[in-house]
Design a protein around this motif. Structure first.
Motif, PDB file in Angstrom:
ATOM      1  N   GLN A 172      63.303  50.486 -62.229  1.00  0.00           N
ATOM      2  CA  GLN A 172      63.188  49.040 -62.393  1.00  0.00           C
ATOM      3  C   GLN A 172      61.734  48.594 -62.308  1.00  0.00           C
ATOM      4  N   ASN A 173      60.986  49.188 -61.412  1.00  0.00           N
ATOM      5  CA  ASN A 173      59.566  48.869 -61.281  1.00  0.00           C
ATOM      6  C   ASN A 173      58.811  49.203 -62.565  1.00  0.00           C
ATOM      7  N   SER A 174      59.135  50.340 -63.175  1.00  0.00           N
ATOM      8  CA  SER A 174      58.472  50.734 -64.417  1.00  0.00           C
ATOM      9  C   SER A 174      58.834  49.791 -65.556  1.00  0.00           C
ATOM     10  N   LEU A 175      60.094  49.334 -65.604  1.00  0.00           N
ATOM     11  CA  LEU A 175      60.501  48.369 -66.627  1.00  0.00           C
ATOM     12  C   LEU A 175      59.771  47.038 -66.447  1.00  0.00           C
ATOM     13  N   GLN A 176      59.589  46.614 -65.201  1.00  0.00           N
ATOM     14  CA  GLN A 176      58.850  45.380 -64.938  1.00  0.00           C
ATOM     15  C   GLN A 176      57.394  45.510 -65.385  1.00  0.00           C
ATOM     16  N   LYS A 177      56.835  46.696 -65.214  1.00  0.00           N
ATOM     17  CA  LYS A 177      55.463  46.916 -65.661  1.00  0.00           C
ATOM     18  C   LYS A 177      55.358  46.888 -67.185  1.00  0.00           C
ATOM     19  N   GLU A 178      56.426  47.325 -67.861  1.00  0.00           N
ATOM     20  CA  GLU A 178      56.445  47.201 -69.316  1.00  0.00           C
ATOM     21  C   GLU A 178      56.356  45.733 -69.720  1.00  0.00           C
ATOM     22  N   GLU A 179      57.137  44.885 -69.045  1.00  0.00           N
ATOM     23  CA  GLU A 179      57.095  43.458 -69.352  1.00  0.00           C
ATOM     24  C   GLU A 179      55.720  42.875 -69.085  1.00  0.00           C
ATOM     25  N   LEU A 180      55.089  43.332 -68.015  1.00  0.00           N
ATOM     26  CA  LEU A 180      53.753  42.843 -67.701  1.00  0.00           C
ATOM     27  C   LEU A 180      52.754  43.231 -68.790  1.00  0.00           C
ATOM     28  N   VAL A 181      52.860  44.470 -69.283  1.00  0.00           N
ATOM     29  CA  VAL A 181      51.969  44.912 -70.361  1.00  0.00           C
ATOM     30  C   VAL A 181      52.156  44.033 -71.596  1.00  0.00           C
ATOM     31  N   LYS A 182      53.404  43.709 -71.904  1.00  0.00           N
ATOM     32  CA  LYS A 182      53.666  42.881 -73.076  1.00  0.00           C
ATOM     33  C   LYS A 182      53.043  41.499 -72.954  1.00  0.00           C
ATOM     34  N   LYS A 183      53.028  40.966 -71.729  1.00  0.00           N
ATOM     35  CA  LYS A 183      52.623  39.571 -71.549  1.00  0.00           C
ATOM     36  C   LYS A 183      51.179  39.383 -71.106  1.00  0.00           C
ATOM     37  N   GLN A 184      50.550  40.438 -70.586  1.00  0.00           N
ATOM     38  CA  GLN A 184      49.194  40.234 -70.103  1.00  0.00           C
ATOM     39  C   GLN A 184      48.180  40.106 -71.248  1.00  0.00           C
ATOM     40  N   TYR A 185      48.590  40.489 -72.474  1.00  0.00           N
ATOM     41  CA  TYR A 185      47.703  40.337 -73.629  1.00  0.00           C
ATOM     42  C   TYR A 185      48.057  39.104 -74.470  1.00  0.00           C
ATOM     43  N   ASN A 186      48.929  38.232 -73.944  1.00  0.00           N
ATOM     44  CA  ASN A 186      49.269  37.000 -74.641  1.00  0.00           C
ATOM     45  C   ASN A 186      48.080  36.040 -74.654  1.00  0.00           C
ATOM     46  N   LEU A 207      35.073  23.720 -63.011  1.00  0.00           N
ATOM     47  CA  LEU A 207      36.466  24.118 -62.842  1.00  0.00           C
ATOM     48  C   LEU A 207      36.869  25.008 -64.010  1.00  0.00           C
ATOM     49  N   ASP A 208      37.482  26.160 -63.681  1.00  0.00           N
ATOM     50  CA  ASP A 208      37.990  27.081 -64.700  1.00  0.00           C
ATOM     51  C   ASP A 208      39.412  27.453 -64.298  1.00  0.00           C
ATOM     52  N   TRP A 209      40.393  27.043 -65.099  1.00  0.00           N
ATOM     53  CA  TRP A 209      41.787  27.219 -64.707  1.00  0.00           C
ATOM     54  C   TRP A 209      42.600  27.705 -65.899  1.00  0.00           C
ATOM     55  N   GLU A 210      43.191  28.884 -65.707  1.00  0.00           N
ATOM     56  CA  GLU A 210      44.099  29.429 -66.720  1.00  0.00           C
ATOM     57  C   GLU A 210      45.469  28.818 -66.442  1.00  0.00           C
ATOM     58  N   ILE A 211      45.749  27.705 -67.110  1.00  0.00           N
ATOM     59  CA  ILE A 211      46.933  26.933 -66.734  1.00  0.00           C
ATOM     60  C   ILE A 211      48.215  27.514 -67.322  1.00  0.00           C
ATOM     61  N   TYR A 212      48.124  28.306 -68.377  1.00  0.00           N
ATOM     62  CA  TYR A 212      49.334  28.870 -68.978  1.00  0.00           C
ATOM     63  C   TYR A 212      48.963  30.147 -69.721  1.00  0.00           C
ATOM     64  N   ASN A 213      49.788  31.199 -69.507  1.00  0.00           N
ATOM     65  CA  ASN A 213      49.510  32.459 -70.203  1.00  0.00           C
ATOM     66  C   ASN A 213      50.799  33.093 -70.733  1.00  0.00           C
ATOM     67  N   PHE A 214      51.795  32.243 -71.041  1.00  0.00           N
ATOM     68  CA  PHE A 214      53.018  32.680 -71.709  1.00  0.00           C
ATOM     69  C   PHE A 214      53.763  33.767 -70.917  1.00  0.00           C
ATOM     70  N   GLY A 215      53.920  33.539 -69.609  1.00  0.00           N
ATOM     71  CA  GLY A 215      54.754  34.407 -68.776  1.00  0.00           C
ATOM     72  C   GLY A 215      54.036  35.526 -68.054  1.00  0.00           C
ATOM     73  N   ALA A 216      52.711  35.632 -68.187  1.00  0.00           N
ATOM     74  CA  ALA A 216      51.985  36.720 -67.523  1.00  0.00           C
ATOM     75  C   ALA A 216      52.023  36.568 -66.006  1.00  0.00           C
ATOM     76  N   TYR A 217      51.905  35.323 -65.506  1.00  0.00           N
ATOM     77  CA  TYR A 217      51.960  35.113 -64.054  1.00  0.00           C
ATOM     78  C   TYR A 217      53.320  35.554 -63.494  1.00  0.00           C
ATOM     79  N   ALA A 218      54.401  35.147 -64.177  1.00  0.00           N
ATOM     80  CA  ALA A 218      55.744  35.511 -63.712  1.00  0.00           C
ATOM     81  C   ALA A 218      55.930  37.022 -63.736  1.00  0.00           C
ATOM     82  N   ALA A 219      55.398  37.676 -64.773  1.00  0.00           N
ATOM     83  CA  ALA A 219      55.522  39.130 -64.861  1.00  0.00           C
ATOM     84  C   ALA A 219      54.762  39.819 -63.732  1.00  0.00           C
TER      85      ALA A 219
END
Length: 460
Positions: free
Chosen positions: A277-291, A116-128
């Motif tokens: 708005q889509n571009s701003l959401q992608k900014e948030e994703l960039v910030k959080k995908q490297y958490n 089993l391999d489960w990324e249970i938390y990534n500090f908001g990356a899933y939500a982004a």
């Protein structure tokens, strides 16, 4: 009574024919509904929305763990030596301590693993990720509305072109009848010797020219009908516009004042706003995908081998089945410090895209404001032209009648008569063009100001 019944039946048939003709007319509102339902471009954009929705559903499942089942049976040697090494993913595992002597006897082992391999938390990356996927759907939906708006403007423009061409055909029919009347008069005058025979040839040429113009106008009408048929799904022959559209709008003198401007909710503005708005959401994703990532790891496995605990190499068949089992559960955290640089570079790129989207939004707002002002000026000019054109038409009609009377009396020639006829023809076409320009300006203002439905309601 017999004649009364006969003429009564004829009147009834005429009334039915007029009613059937009226029923064949396609209103602008009905045509726009057909375009919304059948336009190929809208059908394609609708499919694009479905794709984005499917991708969003796929993104929402990113949080699911990976549970892998593996089984293997292997035959080989068990002959280790001491010393570290990097695996590089290509050196097979060989578990056993080092023997005093090299031993290359064959060993059969089998292994079963559940991991089993489960990324249970990534500090908001899933939500982004989910927000970006939802924003992608919004962009596609607004793209659909923008395409619908553009098709609406295209349909209205072609519908008004049909009205203008119908007016031109009616004018050309009258022009043909006048030329036929002139030709008959000239033929009578030429036979009596009052007029030279060359006048008959000139009249025939003018009549032929009028007929050719009618043919060309009719071809333009058919081409416009075909263009509307391609996006509405209606047979092109049935697309006959309601000839009262222009009259209703001209008679309602307060129509321009009823058309406001709702550019804030304009489909074009909504589309570019959603892109921002889509571009701003992608900014948030960039910030959080490297958490950092918090991982849950678990595994259970069982093994069997033909080598026993006393290091005896038994027959290969004894290696089947499991003789030992283990499990392992752990929680870990993973973070790549060098991803900070990647994050900065990618975020800078995305911010540049956001800045571009904001500039496009501002550009479209200014273009819409310009379009509204231009439509107002065009509408004012069209009103003035429409008020003046009856004077031209009245004078041209009187001039033609005077020249025709003088010609029949032998007091003028065919050249002056044709000149008067052309002036009348131009005045009639100018009047039709003025009606078209006024109606077109009203719809242009309505389209630019996102108020088409208000104008359609006036035409009911």
């Amino acid at each position: 009574m017999h004649y009364l019944k006969r003429y009564g039946c004829m009147a009834l048939l005429l009334l039915l024919a007029i009613t059937a003709h009226a029923q064949q007319r396609v209103t602008l509102k009905d045509l726009l509904k057909k375009v919304d339902q059948n336009a190929p471009a809208l059908i394609t954009d609708s499919a694009s929305i479905a794709i984005k929705q499917a991708q969003a559903n796929e993104t929402r499942s990113n949080w699911l763990p990976a549970l892998k089942l593996n089984y293997q049976a292997d035959v080989g040697t068990n002959n280790n030596t001491a010393g570290p090494y990097f695996g590089f993913g290509i050196i097979p595992s060989n578990s056993r301590g080092v023997r005093t002597q090299s031993n290359t006897n064959a060993v059969l082992t089998n292994l079963g693993i559940a991991a089993l391999d489960w990324e249970i938390y990534n500090f908001g990356a899933y939500a982004a990720q989910n927000k970006v996927a939802g924003s992608d759907i919004t962009v596609e939906q607004n793209q659909y509305q923008q395409s619908k708006y553009q098709l609406q403007a295209y349909t209205i423009g072609n519908y008004l072109q049909l009205l203008r061409l119908q007016d031109y055909l009616t004018i050309q029919s009258r022009n043909i009848k006048r030329n036929q009347q002139i030709r008959r008069s000239i033929q009578s005058l030429a036979k009596s010797g009052i007029r030279p025979g060359v006048d008959t040839s000139i009249a025939e040429a003018e009549l032929s020219k009028a007929r050719l113009t009618y043919i060309e106008l009719n071809n333009q009408l058919k081409q416009t009908q075909l263009q509307l048929a391609a996006i509405s799904g209606l047979p092109y022959q049935s697309i006959m516009p309601d000839t009262m559209v222009e009259t209703r709008l001209i008679m309602q003198t307060n129509t321009p004042e009823l058309i406001g401007a709702d550019t804030a909710n304009h489909p074009v503005i909504n589309y570019y706003r959603s892109v921002v708005q889509n571009s701003l959401q992608k900014e948030e994703l960039v910030k959080k995908q490297y958490n950092p990532k918090v991982l849950l790891e678990a595994a259970a496995w069982a093994r069997g081998s033909s080598v026993d605990a006393n290091d005896n190499f038994n027959s290969l068949s004894s290696g089947w089945g499991f003789s030992r089992s283990n499990y392992l559960v752990g929680i870990g955290i993973s973070y790549n410090l060098f991803d900070l640089r990647h994050r900065q570079l990618k975020l800078r790129t995305q911010k540049t895209a956001t800045d571009y989207a904001l500039k496009k939004l501002d550009e479209q707002k200014k273009l819409l404001a310009l379009g509204v002002n231009q439509a107002d000026e065009e509408l004012n000019t069209a009103k003035q032209r429409l008020a003046e054109i009856p004077n031209q038409l009245k004078a041209a009609n009187a001039g033609y009648r005077q020249k025709l009377s003088l010609y029949k009396s032998g007091l003028t020639d065919i050249i002056e008569l044709n000149a008067a006829l052309n002036i009348l023809y131009r005045a009639e076409t100018d009047y039709a063009q003025a009606r078209f320009a006024y109606t077109s300006a009203i719809f242009q203002k309505a389209v630019t100001g996102n108020q088409v439905s208000s104008i359609l309601n006036l035409l009911n």
